[in-house]
Design a protein around this motif. Structure first.
Motif, PDB file in Angstrom:
ATOM      1  N   UNK A   1      25.534  34.126  -0.287  1.00  0.00           N
ATOM      2  CA  UNK A   1      24.768  33.823  -1.555  1.00  0.00           C
ATOM      3  C   UNK A   1      23.932  35.597  -1.710  1.00  0.00           C
ATOM      4  N   UNK A   2      23.544  35.903  -0.995  1.00  0.00           N
ATOM      5  CA  UNK A   2      22.289  37.557  -1.585  1.00  0.00           C
ATOM      6  C   UNK A   2      22.914  38.567  -1.701  1.00  0.00           C
ATOM      7  N   UNK A   3      23.793  38.696  -1.008  1.00  0.00           N
ATOM      8  CA  UNK A   3      24.896  39.802  -1.469  1.00  0.00           C
ATOM      9  C   UNK A   3      25.391  39.544  -3.353  1.00  0.00           C
ATOM     10  N   UNK A   4      25.722  38.058  -4.320  1.00  0.00           N
ATOM     11  CA  UNK A   4      26.163  38.034  -5.125  1.00  0.00           C
ATOM     12  C   UNK A   4      24.601  38.021  -6.073  1.00  0.00           C
ATOM     13  N   UNK A   5      23.318  38.199  -5.995  1.00  0.00           N
ATOM     14  CA  UNK A   5      22.339  37.725  -6.139  1.00  0.00           C
ATOM     15  C   UNK A   5      21.532  38.120  -6.194  1.00  0.00           C
ATOM     16  N   UNK A   6      20.963  39.758  -7.190  1.00  0.00           N
ATOM     17  CA  UNK A   6      20.140  40.232  -6.127  1.00  0.00           C
ATOM     18  C   UNK A   6      18.629  39.954  -6.815  1.00  0.00           C
ATOM     19  N   UNK A   7      18.592  39.158  -7.487  1.00  0.00           N
ATOM     20  CA  UNK A   7      16.965  38.403  -7.764  1.00  0.00           C
ATOM     21  C   UNK A   7      16.452  38.246  -6.532  1.00  0.00           C
ATOM     22  N   UNK A   8      17.268  37.760  -5.115  1.00  0.00           N
ATOM     23  CA  UNK A   8      16.788  36.771  -4.050  1.00  0.00           C
ATOM     24  C   UNK A   8      17.166  37.607  -2.533  1.00  0.00           C
ATOM     25  N   UNK A   9      17.272  39.033  -3.013  1.00  0.00           N
ATOM     26  CA  UNK A   9      17.009  40.163  -2.677  1.00  0.00           C
ATOM     27  C   UNK A   9      15.736  41.613  -2.642  1.00  0.00           C
ATOM     28  N   UNK A  10      15.400  40.380  -3.143  1.00  0.00           N
ATOM     29  CA  UNK A  10      14.483  41.192  -4.142  1.00  0.00           C
ATOM     30  C   UNK A  10      12.758  40.808  -3.460  1.00  0.00           C
ATOM     31  N   UNK A  11      11.987  42.055  -2.991  1.00  0.00           N
ATOM     32  CA  UNK A  11      10.691  41.705  -3.131  1.00  0.00           C
ATOM     33  C   UNK A  11       9.975  43.243  -4.120  1.00  0.00           C
ATOM     34  N   UNK A  12       8.777  43.014  -3.988  1.00  0.00           N
ATOM     35  CA  UNK A  12       8.183  43.570  -4.487  1.00  0.00           C
ATOM     36  C   UNK A  12       6.633  44.106  -3.752  1.00  0.00           C
ATOM     37  N   UNK A  13       6.624  44.747  -2.762  1.00  0.00           N
ATOM     38  CA  UNK A  13       5.639  45.618  -1.950  1.00  0.00           C
ATOM     39  C   UNK A  13       4.696  46.426  -3.518  1.00  0.00           C
ATOM     40  N   UNK A  14       3.929  46.671  -2.761  1.00  0.00           N
ATOM     41  CA  UNK A  14       2.942  47.423  -4.101  1.00  0.00           C
ATOM     42  C   UNK A  14       2.667  49.463  -3.205  1.00  0.00           C
ATOM     43  N   UNK A  15       3.074  50.321  -4.133  1.00  0.00           N
ATOM     44  CA  UNK A  15       2.114  51.441  -3.895  1.00  0.00           C
ATOM     45  C   UNK A  15       0.883  52.215  -4.384  1.00  0.00           C
ATOM     46  N   UNK A  16      -0.032  52.097  -3.564  1.00  0.00           N
ATOM     47  CA  UNK A  16      -1.365  52.378  -4.197  1.00  0.00           C
ATOM     48  C   UNK A  16      -1.770  51.801  -5.282  1.00  0.00           C
ATOM     49  N   UNK A  17      -1.510  50.439  -4.607  1.00  0.00           N
ATOM     50  CA  UNK A  17      -2.202  49.496  -5.423  1.00  0.00           C
ATOM     51  C   UNK A  17      -0.919  49.238  -7.019  1.00  0.00           C
ATOM     52  N   UNK A  18      -0.144  49.826  -7.150  1.00  0.00           N
ATOM     53  CA  UNK A  18       1.211  49.648  -8.128  1.00  0.00           C
ATOM     54  C   UNK A  18       2.188  49.023  -7.573  1.00  0.00           C
ATOM     55  N   UNK A  19       2.879  47.937  -7.951  1.00  0.00           N
ATOM     56  CA  UNK A  19       3.757  46.991  -7.370  1.00  0.00           C
ATOM     57  C   UNK A  19       5.133  47.134  -7.885  1.00  0.00           C
ATOM     58  N   UNK A  20       6.168  47.486  -7.182  1.00  0.00           N
ATOM     59  CA  UNK A  20       7.734  47.978  -7.296  1.00  0.00           C
ATOM     60  C   UNK A  20       8.745  47.169  -7.141  1.00  0.00           C
ATOM     61  N   UNK A  21       9.912  47.073  -7.375  1.00  0.00           N
ATOM     62  CA  UNK A  21      11.027  46.856  -6.816  1.00  0.00           C
ATOM     63  C   UNK A  21      11.717  46.959  -6.275  1.00  0.00           C
ATOM     64  N   UNK A  22      11.727  46.393  -5.031  1.00  0.00           N
ATOM     65  CA  UNK A  22      12.298  46.336  -3.807  1.00  0.00           C
ATOM     66  C   UNK A  22      13.362  46.105  -3.564  1.00  0.00           C
ATOM     67  N   UNK A  23      14.811  46.239  -4.036  1.00  0.00           N
ATOM     68  CA  UNK A  23      16.314  45.961  -3.160  1.00  0.00           C
ATOM     69  C   UNK A  23      16.783  45.957  -2.078  1.00  0.00           C
ATOM     70  N   UNK A  24      16.601  44.347  -1.561  1.00  0.00           N
ATOM     71  CA  UNK A  24      17.333  44.898  -0.075  1.00  0.00           C
ATOM     72  C   UNK A  24      18.561  44.689  -0.402  1.00  0.00           C
TER      73      UNK A  24
END
Length: 71
Positions: free
Chosen positions: A1-24
């Motif tokens: 399921x995760x391989x097909x759906x990018x939204x299920x493998x996305x986290x939103x860490x931050x760098x210097x207080x600015x969030x960014x999208x990271x797809x696992x």
């Protein structure tokens, strides 16, 4: 399921207080299977505990895989 759906493998860490999208990718994108033993008397309580857990989208994938073993 995760391989097909990018939204299920996305986290939103931050760098210097600015969030960014990271797809696992790969194994990191797939949540582990957690097995929980319970019984009929505690099933409702166990389900409520599972449903009450939130997600920290800075580090958590937005889904979990649980197997409840009853009996």
């Amino acid at each position: 399921v995760a391989d097909r759906h990018e939204s299920l493998r996305t986290v939103f860490p931050d760098h210097d207080g600015v969030p960014y999208q990271r797809v696992l990718v790969g194994d990191e994108a797939r949540p582990p299977l957690t097995v929980t033993r319970t019984d009929d008397e505690r099933l409702t309580e166990t389900l409520a505990e599972e449903l009450g857990e939130g997600f920290d989208l800075r580090v958590d994938r937005p889904w979990r895989v649980r197997l409840l073993v009853v009996g």
